[in-house]
Write an enzyme that holds these catalytic residues in place. Structure first.
Site, PDB file in Angstrom:
ATOM      1  N   GLY A  71       0.813  -1.216   0.000  1.00  0.00           N
ATOM      2  CA  GLY A  71       0.000   0.000   0.000  1.00  0.00           C
ATOM      3  C   GLY A  71       0.846   1.266   0.000  1.00  0.00           C
ATOM      4  O   GLY A  71       0.521   2.242  -0.685  1.00  0.00           O
ATOM      5  N   THR A  72       1.933   1.264   0.753  1.00  0.00           N
ATOM      6  CA  THR A  72       2.760   2.468   0.840  1.00  0.00           C
ATOM      7  C   THR A  72       3.330   2.820  -0.529  1.00  0.00           C
ATOM      8  O   THR A  72       3.280   3.982  -0.964  1.00  0.00           O
ATOM      9  CB  THR A  72       3.904   2.250   1.862  1.00  0.00           C
ATOM     10  OG1 THR A  72       3.305   1.945   3.128  1.00  0.00           O
ATOM     11  CG2 THR A  72       4.785   3.463   1.992  1.00  0.00           C
ATOM     12  N   GLN A 183      -7.861  -0.529   3.190  1.00  0.00           N
ATOM     13  CA  GLN A 183      -8.663  -1.105   4.278  1.00  0.00           C
ATOM     14  C   GLN A 183     -10.062  -1.510   3.806  1.00  0.00           C
ATOM     15  O   GLN A 183     -10.894  -1.916   4.626  1.00  0.00           O
ATOM     16  CB  GLN A 183      -8.765  -0.126   5.449  1.00  0.00           C
ATOM     17  CG  GLN A 183      -7.444   0.075   6.172  1.00  0.00           C
ATOM     18  CD  GLN A 183      -6.957  -1.153   6.939  1.00  0.00           C
ATOM     19  OE1 GLN A 183      -7.695  -2.124   7.105  1.00  0.00           O
ATOM     20  NE2 GLN A 183      -5.724  -1.112   7.399  1.00  0.00           N
ATOM     21  N   SER A 205      -3.399  -3.366  -0.721  1.00  0.00           N
ATOM     22  CA  SER A 205      -2.241  -4.008  -0.096  1.00  0.00           C
ATOM     23  C   SER A 205      -2.578  -5.461   0.192  1.00  0.00           C
ATOM     24  O   SER A 205      -3.647  -5.754   0.749  1.00  0.00           O
ATOM     25  CB  SER A 205      -1.928  -3.272   1.206  1.00  0.00           C
ATOM     26  OG  SER A 205      -0.982  -4.001   1.945  1.00  0.00           O
ATOM     27  N   GLY A 206      -1.664  -6.373  -0.140  1.00  0.00           N
ATOM     28  CA  GLY A 206      -1.937  -7.802   0.049  1.00  0.00           C
ATOM     29  C   GLY A 206      -2.184  -8.189   1.492  1.00  0.00           C
ATOM     30  O   GLY A 206      -3.067  -8.990   1.794  1.00  0.00           O
ATOM     31  N   CYS A 335       1.808   1.367  12.706  1.00  0.00           N
ATOM     32  CA  CYS A 335       3.183   1.850  12.581  1.00  0.00           C
ATOM     33  C   CYS A 335       3.511   2.851  13.679  1.00  0.00           C
ATOM     34  O   CYS A 335       4.658   3.206  13.860  1.00  0.00           O
ATOM     35  CB  CYS A 335       3.411   2.455  11.202  1.00  0.00           C
ATOM     36  SG  CYS A 335       2.141   3.583  10.714  1.00  0.00           S
TER      37      CYS A 335
HETATM   38  N1  PLP Z   1      -3.050   2.756   3.554  1.00  0.00           N
HETATM   39  C1  PLP Z   1      -3.795   2.325   4.573  1.00  0.00           C
HETATM   40  C2  PLP Z   1      -5.182   2.848   4.738  1.00  0.00           C
HETATM   41  C3  PLP Z   1      -3.287   1.398   5.469  1.00  0.00           C
HETATM   42  O1  PLP Z   1      -4.041   0.971   6.496  1.00  0.00           O
HETATM   43  C4  PLP Z   1      -1.968   0.914   5.283  1.00  0.00           C
HETATM   44  C5  PLP Z   1      -1.362  -0.032   6.244  1.00  0.00           C
HETATM   45  O2  PLP Z   1      -1.704  -0.033   7.415  1.00  0.00           O
HETATM   46  C6  PLP Z   1      -1.233   1.381   4.182  1.00  0.00           C
HETATM   47  C7  PLP Z   1      -1.810   2.301   3.345  1.00  0.00           C
HETATM   48  C8  PLP Z   1       0.162   0.903   3.921  1.00  0.00           C
HETATM   49  O3  PLP Z   1       0.139  -0.381   3.362  1.00  0.00           O
HETATM   50  P1  PLP Z   1       1.420  -1.321   3.439  1.00  0.00           P
HETATM   51  O4  PLP Z   1       1.574  -1.753   4.855  1.00  0.00           O
HETATM   52  O5  PLP Z   1       1.104  -2.465   2.506  1.00  0.00           O
HETATM   53  O6  PLP Z   1       2.594  -0.541   2.937  1.00  0.00           O
END
Ligand code: PLP
Length: 392
Positions: A71-72, A183, A205-206, A335
């Protein structure tokens, strides 16, 4: 001790079916999908099958899927990919986002802002929802990108994305609309051909949908221009260089197939069972704990999440107490665990720092059982009462 995992918004377990699907791509068909030989071509076919499964879940074309590391990366690719070219050309550009986004969006927006992009951060209502009228008023002649999340990771609150994307295109069809749907996956239907037909970019995100950590994707609607973040090869149609994570991509494909089954409205879906369990947990806790409240809308909400405030309780101490009794929960975003600042999402919704620090996120997965919920409804009130009794 039988542990109870109520932190699915931080990460979900990999389902056995998903694990079984990916296993051969480490041990047998381990070729590089760019290789012309048999082993490489088996891997290539697996990647393309997974792309088709994900596209079916999202109701888009497989060509519109770019596999990423999560996701990031997807959020950064969406924001920088659209806006960096304006910085390069020294053309003015404006981004509209919200105060309640995940830091993957907020920090990417902050970095672009420091380099010259104008950014509007919309505030939510006390329910955690962005007001469409305020959104419309923020659109400007040089707005180039909008990024509003679909479901919030802390509260589960759902934004009216279909409506906001439609308003954006009515204002100016050239503005690109991004939504972080990380989410929402495996919890809500996402249809890019109807309700979300005005969405141009969408992140998944997987590890929030029963595939492993380090996998993800960005949907990029045909015609949307995006500068790549990574350079080094023609992978993913020039949009994301780097040898594909074949087992991870296969897992995403299998997870997408399973989500599609759960979301099938003709069945008494897994999703309504998940919502029933979440409601049982929420009601049980609200009944047993005085001065407890739900943060955010309870009507526009992902089916697996509840964010509860227990006045007079420090949520960090509560988390530690619960962990010792076998319950995994969260306060704020995963995080930030270990950090003591209050959640930016809850503060933006108008909670005081003390209220935000008294809030706990409980998020269920498809593996959560009724027995676990009933045990949580016994353990959590006792832990809250104990911490309250210790107050000076
Ligand atoms: N966006 C949202 C809404 C999230 O909840 C998260 C992870 O908690 C992310 C992005 C980031 O995803 P990833 O952990 O796969 O990098």
């Amino acid at each position: 001790m039988q542990r109870i995992y109520l932190d699915a918004n931080a990460t979900t377990p990999v389902l056995p079916e998903v694990f079984d699907a990916m296993r051969p791509y480490w041990l047998e068909a381990f070729g590089n999908p760019s290789s012309a030989h048999h082993s490489g071509q088996r891997a290539r076919s697996a990647v393309e099958r997974a792309r088709a499964s994900v596209a079916e879940l999202l109701h888009c074309s497989p060509k519109e899927i770019v596999f990423t590391s999560g996701g990031t990366e997807s959020d950064n690719l969406a924001l920088s990919g659209v806006l960096q070219p304006y910085l390069d050309k020294r053309e003015p550009a404006h981004l509209i986002t919200t105060q309640i986004e995940h830091h993957a969006v907020l920090f990417a927006a902050g970095s672009l802002e420091r380099r010259g992009i104008e950014v509007t951060y919309l505030a939510p209502s006390s329910e955690g929802i962005i007001d469409p009228a305020a959104f419309e008023a923020a659109l400007r002649p040089h707005t180039r990108l909008v990024s509003v999340m679909l479901a919030n990771n802390e509260t589960g609150v759902i934004q009216p994305i279909g409506k906001l994307a439609r308003m954006t295109k009515n204002h100016n069809a050239n503005i690109l609309f991004h939504t972080d749907a990380v989410q929402a996956a495996a919890k809500l239907p996402i249809d890019l051909s109807s309700e979300f037909k005005n969405v141009d970019l969408l992140s998944l995100s997987g590890h929030k949908m029963y595939a492993p950590q380090g996998t993800g994707l960005l949907f990029v609607r045909s015609g949307a221009q995006l500068a790549p973040l990574f350079l080094g090869g023609p992978h993913e149609r020039q949009r994301r260089a780097g040898t594909e994570n074949v087992p991870g991509i296969v897992a995403l494909g299998r997870a997408a197939e399973l989500s599609q089954q759960w979301l099938d409205p003709s069945l008494d879906s897994e999703i309504s069972q998940l919502a029933a369990l979440r409601d049982r947990l929420e009601k049980g806790l609200l009944n047993a704990i005085p001065n407890a409240n739900v943060n955010g809308s309870t009507t526009h909400r992902a089916p697996n999440t509840t964010n509860l405030r227990f006045d007079g309780v420090d949520a960090e101490s509560l988390l530690i107490a619960l962990d010792m009794q076998g319950i995994a929960a969260s306060f704020g975003a995963a995080c930030q665990s270990g950090a003591t600042e209050a959640s930016h999402v809850l503060l933006a919704m108008g909670l005081t720092p003390t209220q935000a620090r008294s809030s706990l996120r409980l998020s269920l997965s498809s593996l959560t059982t009724a027995d676990e919920i009933d045990r949580a409804v016994e353990i959590i009130p006792a832990a809250v009462a104990h911490l309250r009794a210790l107050r000076p």
